[in-house]
Design an enzyme around this catalytic site. Structure first.
Site, PDB file in Angstrom:
ATOM      1  N   GLY A 193       0.785  -1.238   0.000  1.00  0.00           N
ATOM      2  CA  GLY A 193       0.000   0.000   0.000  1.00  0.00           C
ATOM      3  C   GLY A 193       0.811   1.280   0.000  1.00  0.00           C
ATOM      4  O   GLY A 193       0.304   2.332   0.388  1.00  0.00           O
TER       5      GLY A 193
ATOM      6  N   LYS B 113      -6.162  -9.001  -7.953  1.00  0.00           N
ATOM      7  CA  LYS B 113      -7.296  -9.773  -8.467  1.00  0.00           C
ATOM      8  C   LYS B 113      -7.822  -9.152  -9.761  1.00  0.00           C
ATOM      9  O   LYS B 113      -7.827  -7.936  -9.921  1.00  0.00           O
ATOM     10  CB  LYS B 113      -8.392  -9.766  -7.388  1.00  0.00           C
ATOM     11  CG  LYS B 113      -9.363 -10.892  -7.491  1.00  0.00           C
ATOM     12  CD  LYS B 113     -10.192 -10.947  -6.201  1.00  0.00           C
ATOM     13  CE  LYS B 113     -11.537 -11.594  -6.385  1.00  0.00           C
ATOM     14  NZ  LYS B 113     -11.544 -12.850  -7.086  1.00  0.00           N
TER      15      LYS B 113
ATOM     16  N   ASN C  30      -5.551   1.754 -13.517  1.00  0.00           N
ATOM     17  CA  ASN C  30      -4.565   0.906 -12.853  1.00  0.00           C
ATOM     18  C   ASN C  30      -3.183   1.518 -13.050  1.00  0.00           C
ATOM     19  O   ASN C  30      -2.905   2.110 -14.080  1.00  0.00           O
ATOM     20  CB  ASN C  30      -4.593  -0.489 -13.489  1.00  0.00           C
ATOM     21  CG  ASN C  30      -3.561  -1.428 -12.890  1.00  0.00           C
ATOM     22  OD1 ASN C  30      -3.354  -1.463 -11.672  1.00  0.00           O
ATOM     23  ND2 ASN C  30      -2.894  -2.210 -13.743  1.00  0.00           N
TER      24      ASN C  30
ATOM     25  N   HIS D 199       0.726   0.327 -13.363  1.00  0.00           N
ATOM     26  CA  HIS D 199       1.496  -0.899 -13.611  1.00  0.00           C
ATOM     27  C   HIS D 199       2.979  -0.521 -13.715  1.00  0.00           C
ATOM     28  O   HIS D 199       3.315   0.498 -14.318  1.00  0.00           O
ATOM     29  CB  HIS D 199       1.003  -1.555 -14.905  1.00  0.00           C
ATOM     30  CG  HIS D 199       1.717  -2.828 -15.220  1.00  0.00           C
ATOM     31  ND1 HIS D 199       1.343  -4.040 -14.675  1.00  0.00           N
ATOM     32  CD2 HIS D 199       2.816  -3.073 -15.983  1.00  0.00           C
ATOM     33  CE1 HIS D 199       2.174  -4.981 -15.099  1.00  0.00           C
ATOM     34  NE2 HIS D 199       3.078  -4.419 -15.896  1.00  0.00           N
TER      35      HIS D 199
ATOM     36  N   ASP E 256      -4.352  -5.602 -18.306  1.00  0.00           N
ATOM     37  CA  ASP E 256      -3.257  -4.671 -18.665  1.00  0.00           C
ATOM     38  C   ASP E 256      -3.313  -4.149 -20.095  1.00  0.00           C
ATOM     39  O   ASP E 256      -2.297  -3.720 -20.637  1.00  0.00           O
ATOM     40  CB  ASP E 256      -1.875  -5.326 -18.445  1.00  0.00           C
ATOM     41  CG  ASP E 256      -1.551  -5.508 -16.975  1.00  0.00           C
ATOM     42  OD1 ASP E 256      -2.151  -4.808 -16.137  1.00  0.00           O
ATOM     43  OD2 ASP E 256      -0.696  -6.351 -16.656  1.00  0.00           O
TER      44      ASP E 256
ATOM     45  N   GLU F 202       6.541   6.343 -10.180  1.00  0.00           N
ATOM     46  CA  GLU F 202       5.161   5.858 -10.331  1.00  0.00           C
ATOM     47  C   GLU F 202       4.193   6.651  -9.455  1.00  0.00           C
ATOM     48  O   GLU F 202       3.090   6.987  -9.875  1.00  0.00           O
ATOM     49  CB  GLU F 202       5.135   4.372  -9.929  1.00  0.00           C
ATOM     50  CG  GLU F 202       3.766   3.751 -10.016  1.00  0.00           C
ATOM     51  CD  GLU F 202       3.819   2.239  -9.752  1.00  0.00           C
ATOM     52  OE1 GLU F 202       4.631   1.795  -8.920  1.00  0.00           O
ATOM     53  OE2 GLU F 202       3.031   1.524 -10.391  1.00  0.00           O
TER      54      GLU F 202
HETATM   55  C1  GAR Z   1       3.219  -0.975  -7.640  1.00  0.00           C
HETATM   56  O1  GAR Z   1       4.518  -0.809  -8.150  1.00  0.00           O
HETATM   57  C2  GAR Z   1       2.255  -1.289  -8.777  1.00  0.00           C
HETATM   58  O2  GAR Z   1       2.625  -0.776 -10.011  1.00  0.00           O
HETATM   59  C3  GAR Z   1       2.328  -2.773  -8.844  1.00  0.00           C
HETATM   60  O3  GAR Z   1       2.426  -3.203  -7.510  1.00  0.00           O
HETATM   61  C4  GAR Z   1       3.113  -2.214  -6.747  1.00  0.00           C
HETATM   62  C5  GAR Z   1       2.297  -1.972  -5.502  1.00  0.00           C
HETATM   63  O4  GAR Z   1       3.052  -1.443  -4.476  1.00  0.00           O
HETATM   64  N1  GAR Z   1       1.185  -3.300  -9.523  1.00  0.00           N
HETATM   65  C6  GAR Z   1       1.251  -4.288 -10.403  1.00  0.00           C
HETATM   66  O5  GAR Z   1       2.277  -4.882 -10.638  1.00  0.00           O
HETATM   67  C7  GAR Z   1      -0.068  -4.649 -11.073  1.00  0.00           C
HETATM   68  N2  GAR Z   1       0.131  -5.519 -12.181  1.00  0.00           N
HETATM   69  P1  GAR Z   1       2.348  -1.005  -3.108  1.00  0.00           P
HETATM   70  O6  GAR Z   1       1.549  -2.186  -2.575  1.00  0.00           O
HETATM   71  O7  GAR Z   1       3.461  -0.621  -2.200  1.00  0.00           O
HETATM   72  O8  GAR Z   1       1.432   0.162  -3.423  1.00  0.00           O
END
Ligand code: GAR
Length: 187
Positions: free
Chosen positions: A12, A82, A96, A98, A139, A168
């Site tokens: 998070g 999910k 989203n 990514h 995606d 990001e």
């Molecule tokens: C982020 O880097 C996001 O881009 C990625 O998970 C991380 C979440 O970090 N999402 C994906 O890979 C979705 N395919 P967080 O839990 O610290 O926010």
């Protein structure tokens, strides 16, 4: 007020960046609800600390009925694992973030560190985060924003993850600001 709902499965830190931007008035919005599919997600703890409602939900129908009780302008997937169901996609605007330059390194299994490991193994020179609309194909929704990040020769997957995650968060919050100002609308 612009109403957000955030879906998160893990740490998070992305959710935290949105909370921080709201608190410091860099983003004029509020998060009405945080949803997770994982009861152990640290994202839930971060939400509770900030008096945001939380739900752990695993089925689409339950999700739809809970969301009905909230005002929602936009749903943000911030590290959500999910798959999003068709009824949700039909009813709400969903974006989203990514951690790769989509369409590269997207799709099933491409999540968090898996993405960065694969990118480093492939000896890519650049990577970077993408924000996109969510549609029924994993995606593959319309891209809203991408930022290129250079990969140095001796960067480890962890180094790449750190660089991508920092950019990001900035990118996502800039995109959210554009939604709030009406500069980005649905697809
Ligand atoms: C982020 O880097 C996001 O881009 C990625 O998970 C991380 C979440 O970090 N999402 C994906 O890979 C979705 N395919 P967080 O839990 O610290 O926010």
């Amino acid at each position: 007020m612009y109403n957000l709902v955030v879906f998160a499965s893990g740490n998070g830190s992305t959710l935290q960046s949105i909370i921080d931007n709201i608190k410091s008035h860099r983003l004029e919005a509020r998060i009405n609800l945080v949803v997770s599919d994982n009861e152990n997600a640290y994202a839930l703890e971060r939400a509770r600390e900030n008096d945001i409602d939380t739900y752990v939900i695993k089925s689409e129908d339950k999700l739809l009925s809970v969301l009905e009780g909230y005002e929602i302008n936009l749903i943000v997937l911030a590290g959500y694992l999910k798959m999003i169901g068709p009824k949700l996609i039909e009813k709400y605007t969903i974006i989203n973030t990514h951690p790769s330059l989509l369409p590269n390194y997207g799709g099933k299994g491409m999540y968090g560190m898996n993405v960065h490991r694969t990118v480093v193994e492939a000896k890519e020179k650049f990577t970077g985060p993408t924000v996109h609309f969510v549609n029924s194909k994993y995606d593959e929704g319309k891209i809203i924003s991408q930022t290129k990040v250079e990969i140095l020769e001796d960067d480890t997957p962890e180094d790449v993850s750190d660089k991508v995650q920092a950019i990001e968060k900035i990118q996502l919050n800039q995109v959210l600001n554009k939604f709030v100002k009406g500069e980005i609308k649905n697809v």
